[in-house]
Every structure is written in structure tokens, then in C-alpha cells.
Design a protein around this motif. Sequence first.
Motif, short mmCIF file in Angstrom:
data_model
loop_
_atom_site.label_atom_id
_atom_site.label_comp_id
_atom_site.label_asym_id
_atom_site.label_seq_id
_atom_site.Cartn_x
_atom_site.Cartn_y
_atom_site.Cartn_z
N PHE A 1 12.13 7.49 2.33
CA PHE A 1 11.40 6.51 3.46
C PHE A 1 11.34 7.86 4.11
N ASP A 2 9.95 8.01 3.52
CA ASP A 2 8.71 9.03 4.24
C ASP A 2 8.46 7.89 5.88
N ASN A 3 9.06 8.21 6.87
CA ASN A 3 9.19 7.36 8.18
C ASN A 3 7.30 7.79 8.79
N TYR B 1 7.02 3.15 -6.17
CA TYR B 1 6.31 3.61 -5.25
C TYR B 1 5.89 2.81 -3.66
N VAL B 2 5.93 2.78 -2.96
CA VAL B 2 5.31 2.55 -2.06
C VAL B 2 4.58 2.61 -0.93
N LYS B 3 2.78 2.11 -0.86
CA LYS B 3 2.24 2.80 0.33
C LYS B 3 1.82 1.88 1.45
N LEU C 1 9.76 5.40 -1.47
CA LEU C 1 10.36 5.25 -3.01
C LEU C 1 11.48 4.63 -3.88
N GLU C 2 11.10 4.24 -4.27
CA GLU C 2 12.32 3.33 -4.73
C GLU C 2 13.09 3.40 -5.98
#
Length: 389
Positions: free
Chosen positions: A48-50, A358-360, A381-382
Amino acid sequence: MKFRTPHLLALAVASALAGTAQAEIAIDVINGSEVSLEGLMQADGNWFDNDVADLNAASPAGNDGKDSEFDMRRAEVILKGKGGRFDWVAGYDGKANKWLDANIKWKLGTNYLMAGQYKQPNSLEELTSTRHNDFIAKAMVTNLFGVARRVGVAYGDDQPNFGYQISAFGRELTRNLNQGQGFGGRVYFAPMAETGNILHFGLSAVDYDTDADTARPRVRPDADQATVRLVDTGNILNADRQRTFGVEALWVGGPFKVQSEYMRSRVSRTENTTAADWTGDSWYVYGVWNLTGETWGYKAGLPTTSLPDNPSSGMWQLGLRYDSTDLNDGNIRGGDEQNLTVGVNWYWRSNFKFMLNYVKVESSKYVSSLRRELDDNPNILEARAQFYW
């Protein structure tokens, strides 16, 4: 990864069979019924890029304060019987410690009567086998408004180009999970239903009683291991019933697939309150390209995923998804969220699948203490490793 004692049964069976894995394990033929064993194991990692919220806060896996999460996602064992007038299935997920499909189906030509626990007929993505989902996390609309498995009775018809199912259901078989009596149905039509050439349309509706006159629509940001929901209505009190309508479409042309769903849900209030009903909606559209040239089949109103043409090099897929959710209605400010997901899948041989997403995320929710909308736009990122037979 952490494993609890109740979860070890499915893991032990899976480990014992790993050396001889195939599409399914044939066990015996009993009174004309071909008995087989299937299984699914998934291990996930999320990074997680919080932005504002800590998506890994209060993690059940004990990784509080860290920006990553690793855990078993599923450890399923499924016993099936096929043949004659009856099909039956009994499945259990050792990781979640809950029953999966557990039902018997009486086949009446193309018609059927089914009793037990099964997925309710209101979501194309939910009804598709989890082992062949095109993205690691299902779209927000599926997790929000898909009813999934409940105990009930269903009647339906599955023809090559047309089918339907009507269902009456109650709670989930495993205690202390989803509850609420209801009914629903789904109808589909496929003017083109050949392998590699599919056009499918569907409609669905479901109506059920709320649990303790309370509803709380909320959803994770397309990351199953996130412990925070960025959109959340909070408890909607004096909620009588929830009714959801859905539309779905699917197109397959050779190595390309496009799929989409839209659902609109309404929570109606009890008679002893003047509060207004709540309405929210959610949808997604995605495309998948089989880089190695394979295509999809079609059966019972659902797409089927083929094995790799070349098992040693496997089947490679590239996927792109956009999904959106709006939970704002009147005085209930649940927020809105739009996610863009890019994914790569690799099916290797007959039993392995590896996924990277990758989820934005772009979300906005009214915060009463700030008296304004607060944007929260993290990146996720998963990764997933999957073994199935």
C-alpha cells in the motif's frame, strides 16, 4: 503468513494431493455418480502506498503500521458428484473457516431444481469461478451488491443461448455470517455463444430483509487485504429491505474479452421512521487480451477459461479495468470512488496461476469534523500465487 488450527484440514488435503494434481481428482463412481475432488489455494501479497488513511490499519494478520500484507487468501476443498439425474457438491474453505457451495441439483432436461447453499443469481462476476477471475480483487460493485452464497431453493433453465434462475434464500450456512431472507432472479440471452465468438446480455434483481433493521453499504478499494473502506455509508438505521437491480454484458472475439456490469441498490426504511430511503450505484468495465492467443468458452450464462495452448510456456493475459461507486444520497454521504486497475496473469500448465495488479484509487468522502470533502488517492500493488486442481 499465519494459519489457525481450524484452517489446517483443507491445507493438509491440498498438500497430500499436490504431487498428483490435475484438473480434478477422480475418486469413484457410486450409483452412477462420478465423485471427484477439487481444490484451490491462493496466497496474496498487497503493498500500500497510502495517501490519507492507513489501508493496513488494525490488520488481523498483525502487521499494524506496515505498508504491506501477506496472507493465505483461500484454501478450498470441494467434493463433487456428477451423473444421472442428480449433481451434488460440498465445499469448505479452511482459510475462512466457512462452507462454500453445499447443494444438490435435480436435473430435468435443461431445467433444474436446486436446494442447499449456492451463489445467488445477481452478479456475473460473482457467479464466475474464483479460480478464473480476471483480477485479484473483484470489482467494487460485486463486493457491494453481490449477495453471494446463501441457503435456499432455486429453479432454472440453462440452454445454449438462453437461461434463467429464480431463487428464494435465507442466511449463509456458516453461522454468524450473512443473514436476511429474500428472493431474486437472473435471466440471460446470448445471440452468439460459440467458443471464441460470444455476445451475452443479462438482467438480475434481488430483494432481501436487512439484518436487525440495519444496512451498511461499504467496500474495500479493490484490495481484499485492505482493512479500511474509503467509501462507507455508516449504519443506516430503521432499514427494512434492500433491493438491487443489475445489468450485465459480455463480448468475446478470439483472444479479446470485454465485460461490464452496473447495479443500483435501494435501502427502504421501516414504517416507524420519517427518514428517506437510500440509493447508491456502482459499475465496472474491463477488457482482457490473451497475449498467447487462447480464447474463452461459454456455458450456463458464464464465460469459461481454457487451458494454455502450450502448457510449458503457459497462457499470458493483460487486463485493464475501470470501476466506479457512488454511495452519496441525501444526508447520507458515503462517498464516491473510482479505481483503475492494470493486471497481468500467467496460467502455467494445468494447475498454476500467477497474478500481478496495480490499482490507482481516487476517492472522495465528506468528513463532518472537517465540514468538507476529503480526497484520498492511494496506490496499491497486489500479487497472487494460485494452485488449483
